[in-house]
Design a protein around this motif. Structure first.
Motif, short mmCIF file in Angstrom:
data_model
loop_
_atom_site.label_atom_id
_atom_site.label_comp_id
_atom_site.label_asym_id
_atom_site.label_seq_id
_atom_site.Cartn_x
_atom_site.Cartn_y
_atom_site.Cartn_z
N ALA A 68 1.03 -1.19 -0.33
CA ALA A 68 -0.28 -0.45 -0.21
C ALA A 68 1.03 0.94 0.17
O ALA A 68 1.94 1.48 0.22
CB ALA A 68 -0.77 -0.45 0.95
N THR A 69 0.71 2.46 -0.22
CA THR A 69 1.25 3.31 -0.96
C THR A 69 1.44 4.17 1.03
O THR A 69 2.14 4.90 0.80
CB THR A 69 0.43 4.80 -1.20
OG1 THR A 69 -1.07 4.96 -0.97
CG2 THR A 69 0.39 4.08 -2.83
N TRP A 70 0.55 3.87 1.92
CA TRP A 70 0.69 3.60 3.01
C TRP A 70 2.10 3.63 3.96
O TRP A 70 1.78 3.70 4.99
CB TRP A 70 -1.01 4.87 3.84
CG TRP A 70 -1.61 3.41 3.92
CD1 TRP A 70 -2.68 3.43 3.24
CD2 TRP A 70 -1.64 2.54 4.65
NE1 TRP A 70 -3.33 2.18 2.52
CE2 TRP A 70 -2.66 1.24 4.00
CE3 TRP A 70 -0.79 1.71 5.52
CZ2 TRP A 70 -2.49 -0.24 4.28
CZ3 TRP A 70 -1.44 0.74 5.90
CH2 TRP A 70 -1.50 -0.56 5.49
N CYS A 71 2.62 2.51 3.35
CA CYS A 71 2.93 1.90 4.60
C CYS A 71 4.38 2.43 4.27
O CYS A 71 4.68 1.74 3.17
CB CYS A 71 2.40 -0.07 3.94
SG CYS A 71 3.73 -1.15 4.10
N PRO A 72 5.12 2.38 4.91
CA PRO A 72 7.06 2.54 4.96
C PRO A 72 7.66 2.21 4.56
O PRO A 72 8.49 1.31 3.53
CB PRO A 72 6.97 3.11 5.80
CG PRO A 72 5.91 4.18 6.43
CD PRO A 72 5.02 2.94 5.69
N PRO A 73 7.53 0.64 4.85
CA PRO A 73 8.24 -0.81 4.82
C PRO A 73 8.21 -1.35 3.77
O PRO A 73 8.78 -1.83 2.56
CB PRO A 73 7.88 -1.70 5.33
CG PRO A 73 7.58 -1.08 6.69
CD PRO A 73 6.85 -0.10 6.33
N CYS A 74 6.75 -1.55 2.51
CA CYS A 74 6.07 -0.93 1.75
C CYS A 74 6.97 -0.50 0.68
O CYS A 74 7.38 -1.17 -0.46
CB CYS A 74 4.84 -0.76 1.27
SG CYS A 74 3.55 -2.23 1.81
#
Length: 175
Positions: A68-74
């Motif tokens: 997801a765009t809101w997920c820093p590790p992603c």
């Protein structure tokens, strides 16, 4: 004085529990005790509106990356996935990014990052249900599943992966 000791013990226990949870979430799940079950099939439209399924890439190892765009590790692992797709995409590996996010936000982010692999979008609980069907234990993002051409699952991993993690699991190239 007793209050400080008790507070100190509680803080140490909380820190230990947090560290343990973080380590658990970042470790690769053992496949030895994962029951052999057929992997679910799916057909999800990419950002251009074309349906994509893992079966579209016969003979390749498929890495399904839930993100997801809101997920820093992603966001941290996406440059490595772009690099892997460039390095191995012509012959050996196909990355599929399944975003559990808003389609417009994903399209803008994918364009800005220059994502060179199919980006699929699933909004709502359906994406988390698909993650569960692929073996997610906690439901955290990112979640990666790597499937070899023979259908064996080489990796199920909740938490970010590195390019080296994936390279180590790729089968030897065929002559």
């Amino acid at each position: 004085m007793k209050t400080w000791i008790i507070l100190g013990l509680v803080a140490v226990m909380a820190a230990g529990a947090g560290f343990g949870l973080q380590r658990y979430m970042q470790q690769t799940q053992s496949l030895d005790d994962t029951p052999a079950a057929p992997l679910p099939s799916f057909s999800i439209n990419d950002l251009g509106g074309e349906p994509v399924t893992p079966a579209d890439f016969p003979g390749k190892t498929v890495l399904i990356n839930f993100w997801a765009t809101w997920c820093p590790p992603c966001r941290d692992e996406i440059p490595e996935l772009i690099e892997l797709q460039s390095e191995f995409g012509d012959s050996q590996l196909q990355v599929l990014g399944i975003a559990l996010d808003d389609r417009a936000r994903v399209a803008e982010y994918a364009a800005r990052m220059g994502m060179n692999y199919p980006v699929l979008v699933v909004e709502g609980a359906e994406g988390f249900d698909l993650m569960d069907a692929y073996g997610a234990q906690i439901g955290g993002l990112p979640f990666n599943v790597m499937i070899h051409p023979d259908g064996t699952v080489a990796l199920r991993h909740e938490g970010a992966v590195t390019g080296d993690d994936i390279r180590a699991l790729l089968p030897a190239p065929r002559p």
